[in-house]
Design a protein around this motif. Structure first.
Motif, PDB file in Angstrom:
ATOM      1  N   PRO A 176     -25.850   9.098  10.809  1.00 24.23           N
ATOM      2  CA  PRO A 176     -27.096   9.746  10.395  1.00 24.23           C
ATOM      3  C   PRO A 176     -27.938   8.793   9.553  1.00 24.23           C
ATOM      4  CG  PRO A 176     -25.241  10.584   9.126  1.00 24.23           C
ATOM      5  CD  PRO A 176     -24.662   9.739  10.208  1.00 24.23           C
ATOM      6  N   PRO A 177     -29.257   8.818   9.715  1.00 22.77           N
ATOM      7  CA  PRO A 177     -30.126   7.937   8.934  1.00 22.77           C
ATOM      8  C   PRO A 177     -30.221   8.389   7.487  1.00 22.77           C
ATOM      9  CG  PRO A 177     -31.443   9.432  10.255  1.00 22.77           C
ATOM     10  CD  PRO A 177     -30.021   9.657  10.643  1.00 22.77           C
ATOM     11  N   GLY A 178     -30.505   7.440   6.598  1.00 26.29           N
ATOM     12  CA  GLY A 178     -30.734   7.775   5.206  1.00 26.29           C
ATOM     13  C   GLY A 178     -32.098   8.394   5.019  1.00 26.29           C
ATOM     14  N   ALA A 179     -32.449   8.700   3.759  1.00 24.14           N
ATOM     15  CA  ALA A 179     -33.705   9.389   3.479  1.00 24.14           C
ATOM     16  C   ALA A 179     -34.912   8.570   3.940  1.00 24.14           C
ATOM     17  CB  ALA A 179     -33.809   9.700   1.982  1.00 24.14           C
ATOM     18  N   LEU A 180     -34.962   7.285   3.582  1.00 19.74           N
ATOM     19  CA  LEU A 180     -36.096   6.443   3.964  1.00 19.74           C
ATOM     20  C   LEU A 180     -36.160   6.259   5.472  1.00 19.74           C
ATOM     21  CD1 LEU A 180     -38.501   4.673   3.250  1.00 19.74           C
ATOM     22  CD2 LEU A 180     -36.909   2.758   2.879  1.00 19.74           C
ATOM     23  N   HIS A 181     -34.999   6.063   6.085  1.00 22.78           N
ATOM     24  CA  HIS A 181     -34.957   5.903   7.540  1.00 22.78           C
ATOM     25  C   HIS A 181     -35.418   7.177   8.240  1.00 22.78           C
ATOM     26  CE1 HIS A 181     -31.637   2.703   6.760  1.00 22.78           C
ATOM     27  NE2 HIS A 181     -32.849   2.194   6.657  1.00 22.78           N
ATOM     28  N   ALA A 182     -35.073   8.332   7.685  1.00 22.32           N
ATOM     29  CA  ALA A 182     -35.507   9.601   8.263  1.00 22.32           C
ATOM     30  C   ALA A 182     -37.030   9.733   8.197  1.00 22.32           C
ATOM     31  CB  ALA A 182     -34.844  10.773   7.530  1.00 22.32           C
ATOM     32  N   VAL A 183     -37.624   9.284   7.092  1.00 21.87           N
ATOM     33  CA  VAL A 183     -39.083   9.296   6.962  1.00 21.87           C
ATOM     34  C   VAL A 183     -39.724   8.455   8.058  1.00 21.87           C
ATOM     35  CG1 VAL A 183     -40.998   8.472   5.523  1.00 21.87           C
ATOM     36  CG2 VAL A 183     -39.142   9.778   4.493  1.00 21.87           C
ATOM     37  N   LEU A 184     -39.176   7.261   8.293  1.00 24.20           N
ATOM     38  CA  LEU A 184     -39.738   6.364   9.305  1.00 24.20           C
ATOM     39  C   LEU A 184     -39.552   6.931  10.715  1.00 24.20           C
ATOM     40  CD1 LEU A 184     -38.537   2.922   7.861  1.00 24.20           C
ATOM     41  CD2 LEU A 184     -40.822   3.949   7.716  1.00 24.20           C
ATOM     42  N   LEU A 185     -38.399   7.519  10.983  1.00 28.86           N
ATOM     43  CA  LEU A 185     -38.146   8.104  12.301  1.00 28.86           C
ATOM     44  C   LEU A 185     -39.084   9.274  12.569  1.00 28.86           C
ATOM     45  CD1 LEU A 185     -34.237   8.145  12.458  1.00 28.86           C
ATOM     46  CD2 LEU A 185     -35.765   6.793  13.890  1.00 28.86           C
ATOM     47  N   GLY A 186     -39.184  10.182  11.611  1.00 31.73           N
ATOM     48  CA  GLY A 186     -40.052  11.348  11.790  1.00 31.73           C
ATOM     49  C   GLY A 186     -41.512  10.956  11.917  1.00 31.73           C
ATOM     50  N   GLY A 187     -41.974  10.049  11.065  1.00 29.09           N
ATOM     51  CA  GLY A 187     -43.365   9.615  11.117  1.00 29.09           C
ATOM     52  C   GLY A 187     -43.687   8.850  12.382  1.00 29.09           C
ATOM     53  N   GLY A 188     -42.769   7.986  12.828  1.00 32.87           N
ATOM     54  CA  GLY A 188     -43.006   7.216  14.052  1.00 32.87           C
ATOM     55  C   GLY A 188     -43.080   8.082  15.286  1.00 32.87           C
ATOM     56  N   ALA A 189     -42.151   9.041  15.394  1.00 35.90           N
ATOM     57  CA  ALA A 189     -42.145   9.933  16.554  1.00 35.90           C
ATOM     58  C   ALA A 189     -43.400  10.800  16.582  1.00 35.90           C
ATOM     59  CB  ALA A 189     -40.893  10.815  16.528  1.00 35.90           C
ATOM     60  N   ARG A 190     -43.839  11.274  15.405  1.00 37.30           N
ATOM     61  CA  ARG A 190     -45.023  12.132  15.364  1.00 37.30           C
ATOM     62  C   ARG A 190     -46.294  11.344  15.667  1.00 37.30           C
ATOM     63  NH1 ARG A 190     -45.682  16.601  16.880  1.00 37.30           N
ATOM     64  NH2 ARG A 190     -43.850  17.277  15.694  1.00 37.30           N
ATOM     65  N   THR A 191     -46.351  10.083  15.280  1.00 34.48           N
ATOM     66  CA  THR A 191     -47.530   9.264  15.585  1.00 34.48           C
ATOM     67  C   THR A 191     -47.727   9.157  17.090  1.00 34.48           C
ATOM     68  OG1 THR A 191     -47.275   7.961  13.555  1.00 34.48           O
ATOM     69  CG2 THR A 191     -48.581   6.986  15.330  1.00 34.48           C
ATOM     70  N   VAL A 192     -46.653   8.874  17.815  1.00 32.36           N
ATOM     71  CA  VAL A 192     -46.733   8.748  19.276  1.00 32.36           C
ATOM     72  C   VAL A 192     -47.183  10.072  19.895  1.00 32.36           C
ATOM     73  CG1 VAL A 192     -45.407   8.339  21.383  1.00 32.36           C
ATOM     74  CG2 VAL A 192     -45.002   6.923  19.362  1.00 32.36           C
ATOM     75  N   ALA A 193     -46.513  11.160  19.535  1.00 27.76           N
ATOM     76  CA  ALA A 193     -46.849  12.467  20.119  1.00 27.76           C
ATOM     77  C   ALA A 193     -48.257  12.913  19.730  1.00 27.76           C
ATOM     78  CB  ALA A 193     -45.823  13.514  19.675  1.00 27.76           C
ATOM     79  N   GLY A 194     -48.660  12.665  18.488  1.00 29.11           N
ATOM     80  CA  GLY A 194     -49.972  13.101  18.018  1.00 29.11           C
ATOM     81  C   GLY A 194     -51.116  12.424  18.737  1.00 29.11           C
ATOM     82  N   VAL A 195     -51.011  11.115  18.936  1.00 28.27           N
ATOM     83  CA  VAL A 195     -52.084  10.369  19.619  1.00 28.27           C
ATOM     84  C   VAL A 195     -52.165  10.773  21.084  1.00 28.27           C
ATOM     85  CG1 VAL A 195     -52.841   8.086  20.342  1.00 28.27           C
ATOM     86  CG2 VAL A 195     -51.986   8.421  18.025  1.00 28.27           C
ATOM     87  N   VAL A 196     -51.024  10.878  21.750  1.00 25.71           N
ATOM     88  CA  VAL A 196     -51.004  11.205  23.175  1.00 25.71           C
ATOM     89  C   VAL A 196     -51.592  12.597  23.429  1.00 25.71           C
ATOM     90  CG1 VAL A 196     -49.513  11.667  25.160  1.00 25.71           C
ATOM     91  CG2 VAL A 196     -49.070   9.684  23.709  1.00 25.71           C
ATOM     92  N   MET A 197     -51.284  13.552  22.561  1.00 28.38           N
ATOM     93  CA  MET A 197     -51.672  14.943  22.800  1.00 28.38           C
ATOM     94  C   MET A 197     -52.949  15.361  22.075  1.00 28.38           C
ATOM     95  SD  MET A 197     -49.421  15.671  24.941  1.00 28.38           S
ATOM     96  CE  MET A 197     -50.077  17.317  25.199  1.00 28.38           C
ATOM     97  N   LEU A 198     -53.654  14.432  21.410  1.00 27.28           N
ATOM     98  CA  LEU A 198     -54.828  14.812  20.628  1.00 27.28           C
ATOM     99  C   LEU A 198     -55.919  15.505  21.448  1.00 27.28           C
ATOM    100  CD1 LEU A 198     -56.119  14.876  17.852  1.00 27.28           C
ATOM    101  CD2 LEU A 198     -57.132  12.647  18.341  1.00 27.28           C
ATOM    102  N   PRO A 199     -56.273  15.040  22.669  1.00 24.74           N
ATOM    103  CA  PRO A 199     -57.314  15.749  23.422  1.00 24.74           C
ATOM    104  C   PRO A 199     -57.010  17.236  23.617  1.00 24.74           C
ATOM    105  CG  PRO A 199     -56.911  13.621  24.412  1.00 24.74           C
ATOM    106  CD  PRO A 199     -55.846  13.815  23.364  1.00 24.74           C
ATOM    107  N   VAL A 200     -55.766  17.567  23.900  1.00 24.34           N
ATOM    108  CA  VAL A 200     -55.410  18.975  24.083  1.00 24.34           C
ATOM    109  C   VAL A 200     -55.418  19.703  22.736  1.00 24.34           C
ATOM    110  CG1 VAL A 200     -53.710  20.565  25.046  1.00 24.34           C
ATOM    111  CG2 VAL A 200     -54.000  18.307  26.055  1.00 24.34           C
TER     112      VAL A 200
END
Length: 285
Positions: free
Chosen positions: A103-127
């Motif tokens: 399992p990732p540590g606290a800082l690693h979890a922040v980076l994982l969550g933020g990175g995954a959301r950046t990809v999904a957010g940009v791709v789905m922004l028009p909708v």
């Protein structure tokens, strides 16, 4: 080798999409009420009586009937089903690539969550833009595809990416904070609970706590995002100034209750369903 790697990622996408479908259908009314609250106050005159969540809910039911609470559910599905799938498959891919052994540590979890959301957010922004306009009640689009064509024709393709920065300022910190609190509170659970039949319920409780904290911290960015996407002539800083001028600091927390309820319950359910399905498929989430 490529097929072997793609297979679990595809499973993660499918698990995420299914979890997003269930949570979107259940909690769409809260999202609609939140959007109405955030856009109503921009048009109210000084001194008007406060409009609360219950009064907006009753107004929608009275004027648009009960099914009116699910207005915008089509673009919500169009956004959430692939969006949550992209989020979880990206999260899974990043986690397996950078932290395959535990399992990732606290800082690693922040980076994982933020990175995954950046990809999904940009791709789905028009909708996302179309979904917000459906919910606010100011636009009379007939379908998601028709709305996309209408915006491109009348406002230009760039309008489909209105509120990009506000969306990222809302979604990336939300996901980063959520994943950090969720992973750390889950890791702190006693082993006898984590391995018991009530583990899913305990994980859901961890998701509720993480969702409340993340929702409150990112609420101002959500209000700004809604204003920019409903009023495409506004820039992000203009929206911030407008909200502050009309309502002061309190204006940045319009719709906080329905959004907090929806995001908290939706995220907790999505993660609980996702992790349960991944476990059933024999994959580490």
């Amino acid at each position: 080798m490529e097929l072997t790697l793609a297979h679990p990622v595809l499973k993660a996408f499918m698990c995420g999409s299914l979890s997003g479908t269930c949570s979107t259908l259940l909690f769409q009314p809260l999202d609609l009420v939140k959007t109405r609250l955030q856009t109503l106050h921009g048009s109210m005159q000084p001194g008007s009586s406060r409009v609360g969540m219950v009064s907006v809910l009753l107004t929608v039911v009275r004027t648009e009937r009960l099914l009116g609470l699910w207005k915008g559910v089509s673009p919500s599905f169009a956004r959430t089903i692939p969006g949550v799938g992209i989020y979880f498959s990206t999260f899974y891919s990043l986690k397996q690539h950078f932290f395959p052994d535990g399992p990732p540590g606290a800082l690693h979890a922040v980076l994982l969550g933020g990175g995954a959301r950046t990809v999904a957010g940009v791709v789905m922004l028009p909708v996302t833009v179309i979904k917000t306009r459906f919910e606010c009640g100011r636009y009379s689009y007939g379908s998601v595809a028709g709305a996309l064509r209408s915006v491109c024709r009348t406002e230009g393709p760039a309008a489909l990416f209105s509120g990009l920065m506000a969306t990222l300022f809302r979604d990336v910190p939300f996901s980063a904070i959520y994943v950090m609190f969720y992973s750390q509170t889950k890791a702190a659970l006693p082993r006898e609970i984590s391995s018991s039949p009530s583990a899913a319920l305990a994980n859901f409780g961890c998701g509720i706590l993480a969702g409340v904290l993340a929702s409150l911290i990112t609420q101002p960015a959500d209000v700004v995002k809604t204003q920019v996407q409903v009023n495409p002539q506004l820039r992000t800083l203009q929206a911030v100034t407008l909200i502050h001028t009309e309502s002061g600091l309190r204006g940045f927390f319009r719709g906080a209750v329905p959004r907090c309820l929806r995001r908290t319950l939706m995220s907790a359910m999505a993660w609980t369903v996702y992790e349960h399905m991944m476990a059933q498929l024999g994959l580490k989430s």
